[in-house]
Design a protein around this motif. Sequence first.
Motif, PDB file in Angstrom:
ATOM      1  N   LYS A 258      -4.303  11.676  -4.133  1.00 56.32           N
ATOM      2  CA  LYS A 258      -3.382  11.200  -4.799  1.00 56.32           C
ATOM      3  C   LYS A 258      -2.467  10.143  -4.109  1.00 56.32           C
ATOM      4  CE  LYS A 258      -2.907  15.340  -7.657  1.00 56.32           C
ATOM      5  NZ  LYS A 258      -2.014  16.668  -8.357  1.00 56.32           N
ATOM      6  N   GLY A 259      -2.988   9.921  -2.809  1.00 59.64           N
ATOM      7  CA  GLY A 259      -2.206   8.972  -2.068  1.00 59.64           C
ATOM      8  C   GLY A 259      -0.934   9.827  -1.207  1.00 59.64           C
ATOM      9  N   ASN A 260      -0.831  10.775  -1.091  1.00 60.32           N
ATOM     10  CA  ASN A 260       0.297  11.607  -0.385  1.00 60.32           C
ATOM     11  C   ASN A 260      -0.181  11.513   1.011  1.00 60.32           C
ATOM     12  OD1 ASN A 260       1.518  12.325  -2.872  1.00 60.32           O
ATOM     13  ND2 ASN A 260      -0.033  13.803  -3.046  1.00 60.32           N
ATOM     14  N   PRO A 261       0.749  11.043   2.000  1.00 60.57           N
ATOM     15  CA  PRO A 261       0.294  11.163   3.474  1.00 60.57           C
ATOM     16  C   PRO A 261       0.528  12.440   4.142  1.00 60.57           C
ATOM     17  CG  PRO A 261       2.634  10.428   3.196  1.00 60.57           C
ATOM     18  CD  PRO A 261       2.203  10.630   1.869  1.00 60.57           C
ATOM     19  N   TYR A 262      -0.576  12.684   4.977  1.00 57.18           N
ATOM     20  CA  TYR A 262      -0.595  14.017   5.837  1.00 57.18           C
ATOM     21  C   TYR A 262      -0.866  13.766   7.194  1.00 57.18           C
ATOM     22  CZ  TYR A 262      -0.294  16.870   1.549  1.00 57.18           C
ATOM     23  OH  TYR A 262       0.255  17.570   0.369  1.00 57.18           O
ATOM     24  N   TYR A 263      -0.730  14.533   8.120  1.00 57.67           N
ATOM     25  CA  TYR A 263      -1.124  14.608   9.495  1.00 57.67           C
ATOM     26  C   TYR A 263      -2.269  15.787   9.462  1.00 57.67           C
ATOM     27  CZ  TYR A 263       1.479  10.726  11.019  1.00 57.67           C
ATOM     28  OH  TYR A 263       2.003   9.159  11.359  1.00 57.67           O
ATOM     29  N   VAL A 264      -3.382  15.603  10.146  1.00 58.83           N
ATOM     30  CA  VAL A 264      -4.372  16.815  10.265  1.00 58.83           C
ATOM     31  C   VAL A 264      -4.515  16.829  11.658  1.00 58.83           C
ATOM     32  CG1 VAL A 264      -6.734  17.622   9.690  1.00 58.83           C
ATOM     33  CG2 VAL A 264      -5.400  16.134   7.740  1.00 58.83           C
ATOM     34  N   LEU A 284      -2.429  21.241   8.279  1.00 62.72           N
ATOM     35  CA  LEU A 284      -1.867  20.099   7.726  1.00 62.72           C
ATOM     36  C   LEU A 284      -0.443  20.096   7.395  1.00 62.72           C
ATOM     37  CD1 LEU A 284      -5.051  20.224   7.039  1.00 62.72           C
ATOM     38  CD2 LEU A 284      -4.435  19.824   4.336  1.00 62.72           C
ATOM     39  N   LEU A 285      -0.047  19.027   8.045  1.00 65.32           N
ATOM     40  CA  LEU A 285       1.512  18.478   7.906  1.00 65.32           C
ATOM     41  C   LEU A 285       1.466  17.481   6.723  1.00 65.32           C
ATOM     42  CD1 LEU A 285       4.357  18.475   9.029  1.00 65.32           C
ATOM     43  CD2 LEU A 285       3.371  16.746  10.756  1.00 65.32           C
ATOM     44  N   ASN A 286       2.624  17.809   5.880  1.00 65.64           N
ATOM     45  CA  ASN A 286       2.995  17.024   4.954  1.00 65.64           C
ATOM     46  C   ASN A 286       3.933  15.934   5.793  1.00 65.64           C
ATOM     47  OD1 ASN A 286       4.734  15.489   2.909  1.00 65.64           O
ATOM     48  ND2 ASN A 286       3.440  16.833   1.371  1.00 65.64           N
ATOM     49  N   ALA A 287       3.716  14.773   5.890  1.00 65.69           N
ATOM     50  CA  ALA A 287       4.354  13.780   6.424  1.00 65.69           C
ATOM     51  C   ALA A 287       5.866  13.429   6.116  1.00 65.69           C
ATOM     52  CB  ALA A 287       3.569  12.356   6.672  1.00 65.69           C
TER      53      ALA A 287
END
Length: 553
Positions: A258-264, A284-287
């Motif tokens: 969906k285009g949501n940014p995360y850091y893995v 998983l970190l929601n940026a």
Amino acid sequence: MKKTVSYWLIALWFLVMLISYWIFLPPINIFSVAFWFFVLEGLCLAFGVIALLSLGGKVQQITFQVPGSRARKVVSAPKPAFGKALSAISFAIAAILLILGASTFLNSRLFRAKSYANVIKVKDADFTSDFPETDISHLALLDRSSAKKIGDTYLGTIDKVSQFGISDDYRQVTIGEQPYRVSPLEYKSFWKWFSNHKDGIGYYVKVNQTTGKAELVKLDKGMKYSDSEYFFNDTLRYLRLKYPTVIFGDPSFEVDDKGNPYYVATTYKPKFMLTSNDPTGAILLNAVTGETKRYDLKDVPKWVDRVFSANNVISRVDDYYTYQKGFWNTVFSQTGVKKTTDIYNYISIGSDIYLYTGITSATADSSNLGFILVNMRTREVTNYKLASATETAAQESAEGEVQEKHYEATAPTLVKLDGKAYYLVSLKDAAGLVKSYAIVDAEDYQQVTVDNDIETLIAKFTDSDTSALSGVTTNSGKSAEKVKVITGVVDKLASQMISGSTVYYISSSGEIYKVKATTDTTDSLPFLAVGDEFKGELQDDNYLTKFEITNKK
């Protein structure tokens, strides 16, 4: 006074250890080598502090006999309390170093070669029947540097452009089964972070690897957590403080479908005592929100593309093919010893990213025994048996086809077109811009076809619809220039050998054009004569491609 100095030294020890933890962020985990080095640092500093305290403390006089004489010597030494503390710390340091050294040595490949070989399982398959046919519409044509050149041109379109730069990440992901390179914006300096961090980072760049089109994605809410943040919102520090005992790697930027940014951040656990870390899952970190969730390997969401690193994958595959018959077999007879080639690349299949590389013999000649395909989310490894050229040989063959232009070949992409294996190679000029493409027959790397238009090139090898490649952009972010077609009459004609290839020089209407003889040029080229009419597409240095003799004199 002495007590005051003692308190100050102890406070200084705590301060140094706190700063060290803040910088290096070791996991508080006895199975982490980084933790034990942190402990060693603390013990060494404690030894220094106690040694300094002992200099100002009470001393005792010790008398001992000088060897070989009747003389006696009196020396001063710390009171037993300090001496015992120093001895205990020295013993602890020596014990930790001994345990770390022994663990590393005894769990090395020298003693546990077969254990290393059995960490992964490899499924054998046939390339012709089992390797998936390449989906032209999902073909990743741009490598990281090419995507970066395109993406960086979009920085000027944002507001506050002077405050931000684009990160060098450009990580390959799939979004809706389409291959992209994505990279977040980042603060250019501490002071620019200080002025803008309340609003966060409002954009990231994504570059379509098939079409070469880039997009600057604007977020509804800015990213408050990133690698360019300071203090507690730095991704690595934020995750370390939330998961102080977990061993994990550097967080990497990805976006969901969906285009949501995360850091893995991939989590790890040593495979053999304290050595050979291997992934166990991911955090998983929601940026944007800072929300985190930890997953085991089997539960990692399917939109996450890369849990396993390329280094981990290649190391495990090399162990599998190298140590099946033990360590000493690799030193002496080398029976059945194989390894990966020096070049690897990524391809998109469905919604997953796969690493592929060739498998060659221990002698590392110019031929492959087959290819491996590794799912970067699950590390499922499949070996496809196919005798072929190495990726390096394919690069050299593609460069040789346009040697007069001095183009440099990128890492090849393995494609299967109409059931046959090929290497797709991009050819770049000195500025790093893609100028042409080559398809090299994987089984016979001397068979090379070059074209400036990727759609035309691919269409020569498959009946599949290649319209998805129409209008593919170059590294400059602009559509490829329209090809200029030259027509004329041969006024003068000459030829010469250049690096083993015949080049024909055609003088026509005051211009000199060059045609290089290849397997793709017309068979009538050697019979070209003065007065013949011709046409061809003009390339750099006045070379003509798609050369035709239109009216023989």
